[in-house]
Every structure is written in C-alpha cells, then in structure tokens.
Design a protein around this motif. Structure first.
Motif, PDB file in Angstrom:
ATOM      1  N   TYR A 180       0.718  -1.136  -0.199  1.00 11.75           N
ATOM      2  CA  TYR A 180       0.031   0.016   0.161  1.00 11.75           C
ATOM      3  C   TYR A 180       0.825   1.242   0.109  1.00 11.75           C
ATOM      4  CZ  TYR A 180       1.429   1.138   4.753  1.00 11.75           C
ATOM      5  OH  TYR A 180       2.130   1.529   5.871  1.00 11.75           O
ATOM      6  N   ALA A 181       1.977   1.313   0.770  1.00 11.60           N
ATOM      7  CA  ALA A 181       2.825   2.362   0.839  1.00 11.60           C
ATOM      8  C   ALA A 181       3.789   2.705  -0.300  1.00 11.60           C
ATOM      9  CB  ALA A 181       3.736   2.206   2.012  1.00 11.60           C
ATOM     10  N   LYS A 182       3.968   1.632  -1.015  1.00  8.83           N
ATOM     11  CA  LYS A 182       4.608   1.707  -2.161  1.00  8.83           C
ATOM     12  C   LYS A 182       3.683   2.406  -3.450  1.00  8.83           C
ATOM     13  CE  LYS A 182       7.985  -2.132  -1.397  1.00  8.83           C
ATOM     14  NZ  LYS A 182       8.611  -3.255  -1.393  1.00  8.83           N
ATOM     15  N   VAL A 183       2.503   2.023  -3.483  1.00 11.76           N
ATOM     16  CA  VAL A 183       1.569   2.458  -4.117  1.00 11.76           C
ATOM     17  C   VAL A 183       1.495   3.800  -3.946  1.00 11.76           C
ATOM     18  CG1 VAL A 183      -0.701   2.500  -5.236  1.00 11.76           C
ATOM     19  CG2 VAL A 183       0.582   0.330  -4.888  1.00 11.76           C
ATOM     20  N   GLN A 184       0.961   4.255  -2.728  1.00  8.19           N
ATOM     21  CA  GLN A 184       0.748   5.818  -2.257  1.00  8.19           C
ATOM     22  C   GLN A 184       1.822   6.555  -2.549  1.00  8.19           C
ATOM     23  OE1 GLN A 184      -3.478   4.958   0.338  1.00  8.19           O
ATOM     24  NE2 GLN A 184      -1.586   5.190   1.388  1.00  8.19           N
ATOM     25  N   GLY A 185       3.074   5.908  -2.153  1.00  7.18           N
ATOM     26  CA  GLY A 185       4.126   6.953  -2.264  1.00  7.18           C
ATOM     27  C   GLY A 185       4.725   7.247  -3.748  1.00  7.18           C
ATOM     28  N   THR A 186       4.424   6.418  -4.738  1.00  2.03           N
ATOM     29  CA  THR A 186       4.894   6.624  -5.990  1.00  2.03           C
ATOM     30  C   THR A 186       3.734   6.925  -7.014  1.00  2.03           C
ATOM     31  OG1 THR A 186       4.670   3.978  -6.577  1.00  2.03           O
ATOM     32  CG2 THR A 186       6.803   4.775  -5.531  1.00  2.03           C
ATOM     33  N   ARG A 187       2.439   6.269  -6.905  1.00  2.00           N
ATOM     34  CA  ARG A 187       1.302   6.595  -7.986  1.00  2.00           C
ATOM     35  C   ARG A 187      -0.098   6.868  -7.180  1.00  2.00           C
ATOM     36  NH1 ARG A 187       5.185   7.192 -10.290  1.00  2.00           N
ATOM     37  NH2 ARG A 187       5.932   6.456 -12.405  1.00  2.00           N
ATOM     38  N   PRO A 188      -0.190   7.574  -6.159  1.00  2.00           N
ATOM     39  CA  PRO A 188      -1.264   7.929  -5.456  1.00  2.00           C
ATOM     40  C   PRO A 188      -2.484   8.141  -6.438  1.00  2.00           C
ATOM     41  CG  PRO A 188       0.233   9.596  -5.011  1.00  2.00           C
ATOM     42  CD  PRO A 188       0.865   8.792  -5.762  1.00  2.00           C
ATOM     43  N   LEU A 189      -2.287   8.819  -7.384  1.00  2.00           N
ATOM     44  CA  LEU A 189      -3.415   9.346  -8.197  1.00  2.00           C
ATOM     45  C   LEU A 189      -3.940   7.987  -8.854  1.00  2.00           C
ATOM     46  CD1 LEU A 189      -2.010  12.588  -9.925  1.00  2.00           C
ATOM     47  CD2 LEU A 189      -3.880  12.422  -8.313  1.00  2.00           C
ATOM     48  N   ALA A 190      -3.543   6.901  -9.045  1.00  2.00           N
ATOM     49  CA  ALA A 190      -4.088   5.702  -9.731  1.00  2.00           C
ATOM     50  C   ALA A 190      -5.187   5.089  -8.894  1.00  2.00           C
ATOM     51  CB  ALA A 190      -3.103   4.814  -9.875  1.00  2.00           C
TER      52      ALA A 190
END
Length: 368
Positions: A229-239
């Motif tokens: 979850y942190a990797k997604v929100q830290g790199t591509r949160p708009l997705a």
C-alpha cells in the motif's frame, strides 16, 4: 471564515449522501470467486461481511451524534481548512494534550479515550490527571480536507497544528501521535519546541533497526509482506483516486486490510468504529488527498528529531515496527519507555485503557 478566526463546527452529512453510500454498497460489483492459495490480502468474503454491516446494520446518524457530542472547531491555516475536536476539561488547570492520528485513521480513533482523559474524575480517575484535548484532523484527512494543493508534508502539517493550538489559546502543551501522527509530532517538536512540553509516540519513525534483532525482524516482514500500500501511495497515488472516491467497497477493503494486518489478533476492535472511520473518508472524499502524504514524504528532505523536547515511547507488541531503544535514545531526549503487554498499531481503539494510563503518566512526568 477568514483570517485567524476559529469557528464552531458540527458534522452534518446530507441525507442524500447517506442514502447514496448504502445504495452503492448494495450495488457493489464483486470479483468472480477463485480458489487461491497463500496470503494475498484481505479476503473478499471479509469485505462482503463488512459492507453488509455498513449498508444495513450500521447507523451513520448514531455515529454522527457520537462525534457531535464533543465540541469541534474549524479554522483556515496556510490556505486549507483545519478541523479539530477541542475538549476543554472541567478542571481549569488541566494540561493541553494534542492527539494526532495517522493513515488510515481519523479523529474517530480517539473517541474511546476522550472522556477518561479530559474528565478522569467521572471515569474513576484522579481529577489531577485531567487534560484539555486538541484532536486535529490532519490536513487532507477527514474534515480537514481535501486540501486544495500539494506539498502537505508532515512538517507543513506540524506548522498548521502549531498555529491551530495557538489560536485555541494554549501556550504550552504535550503531544501524542501514532503512525503519521508520530511523524507530525516529531516535526511539531522541532517547529514549536518552545511550546511543546513533551512528545509521546507509539511509532518511532527514523531510527534504523540495525543491531536490534526484534526490530530487524519487524522491519523485514513489513518490507516483504505489508508495504505494498505504501509503495503505491508513495509513487502513484493518483491511480487510486477514482476507486477511493467512487467505490465505498473498494475504499473499505483498502482501509480494513490495514486494520486486519496491523492490530493485535486478541484486540476487539469495534466494527462500527472501523466503519465510521472509513465513512469519514468516504463522506469527505479524502481517500485521495490523504494518500498524497506518502508521495509528499518520499519527495521531502529527511527530518530529524528534537533533542530538547522530552520524549516518551510506547511499544505495542503487534505494531508494524519495533523501535530500537538504543537508536531512539541517541536521537531524542528519551525520558520514558513503556512496553505494553498487548495491542497493535491503533492503540486508542485496541487498548484505550492502557493508552489513557500511559498518557496520564507521561503528562505527569513532563508537564506537571
């Protein structure tokens, strides 16, 4: 609302929004069942159980009334609205205590500790332990969001919280934080150290776990299994933004998985409190803006700790990380270290009684 004005606030979600939530939940388009081995995230059946409760057995108006039982305020700081519960103790000499939540939490996390902390005499405690409470919704979260712009790092949030506390008339105060609240608390002690009497955290960001086997094991498991979850929100949160705004079942799965994985299995987290926490994100559309904090922190300078503010750490056995005591002691003025016998990441929800006693003891040590 203009300038530095602080105004009263009440939660008042339109009935059309409440009805829309229930309708969307009933019309959830569920994934096709598959036979899958291994740990792959929160089971769909568990999410279906929670959405069923959210759509029918859970009562937003009752939860809204529980929130509105506590005084609340809003003010504008640095171009955004900042909301907080502001609970003045009946004891006039009470010490101000700021409680800071993280993600995917909200002010809802702290509902079970407000009464015992602010009015201990009414809850079997000593009136001398009473505190005034300031419980902000972090900018971009819940009733403090969505923020109109980017750049809301923990340091910027800390400056906004310091301004809020000053506008509320509190000159010297104690801070407690968990999850991102620990980050914001750390930066608050640096930004407003002249007014922070003490900092208490249940998660200690920064110190490396090297040389502490228990800390290393926790960090390795997080990196290996729990940090997606942190990797997604830290790199591509708009997705994530459309899903978190358009699908309550999707939002709930994203939030509830954190509670499932980060809490003590023996904890009895109240399901309705969990659903209310998710509802705050849903009704305010702050799933996307809260997620931006991960991106902002990843693109900001690495902050340091204050060596001047007395600091306390509470370690919960089922929290995400175990801080290495020696490294923490090198970074801060460590005046208190407590190891709880039970509990996980959401201390105020899981072990409210233990947290109340811990905070009373810490406030006595640094501010009385």
């Amino acid at each position: 609302m203009a300038g530095t004005e602080v105004t009263p606030f009440r939660v008042d979600v339109p009935q059309a929004d409440v009805d829309d939530l229930a309708d969307r939940l009933r019309r959830t388009r569920w994934p096709v069942a598959q036979h899958l081995a291994g740990e792959r995230g929160i089971p769909v059946e568990r999410v279906r159980e929670l959405t069923g409760r959210w759509a029918s057995g859970w009562d937003w108006r009752a939860q809204e009334a529980a929130l509105n039982a506590w005084p609340q305020v809003v003010t504008t700081v640095d171009g955004t609205r900042v909301h907080a519960l502001h609970v003045r103790s009946p004891e006039p000499d009470a010490v101000p205590l700021v409680l800071l939540h993280g993600w995917p939490g909200s002010v809802v996390e702290f509902l079970r500790v407000l009464g015992p902390l602010s009015d201990p005499a009414s809850h079997g405690g000593d009136r001398a332990d009473a505190v005034h409470l300031v419980v902000p919704s972090l900018p971009g979260f819940g009733f403090s969001g969505p923020t109109p712009d980017g750049g809301w790092t923990p340091a910027r949030m800390a400056r906004a919280v310091a301004e809020l506390v000053a506008r509320l008339g509190h000159d010297r105060y104690v801070v407690h934080g968990g999850d991102w609240g620990s980050h914001v608390g750390r930066d608050l002690a640096v930004a407003d150290g002249a007014h922070v009497a003490g900092l208490h955290v249940t998660m200690t960001p920064g110190p490396a776990p090297d040389g502490d086997p228990a800390a290393e094991r926790k960090a390795a498991r997080y990196a290996r299994e729990l940090s997606g979850y942190a990797k997604v929100q830290g790199t591509r949160p708009l997705a994530l933004a459309p899903a978190l705004t358009d699908s309550p079942a999707g939002l709930l799965a994203w939030v509830a998985e954190r509670f499932a994985e980060w809490t003590d299995p023996a904890s009895e987290v109240d399901v309705d409190q969990l659903l209310t926490n998710a509802a705050v994100y849903w009704f305010t559309r702050t799933g996307p803006s809260s997620a931006q904090l991960y991106w902002e922190r990843a693109h900001a300078p690495v902050p340091g700790w204050s060596r001047d503010v007395p600091t306390g750490v509470a370690v919960l056995p089922h929290d995400l990380f175990r801080p290495p005591r020696a490294a923490v002691a090198e970074a801060v003025d460590l005046v208190s270290w407590t190891e709880f016998p039970r509990g996980g990441h959401f201390a105020a929800m899981e072990v409210p009684g233990l947290l109340v006693e811990e905070l009373r003891r810490f406030v006595r040590a640094v501010a009385r």
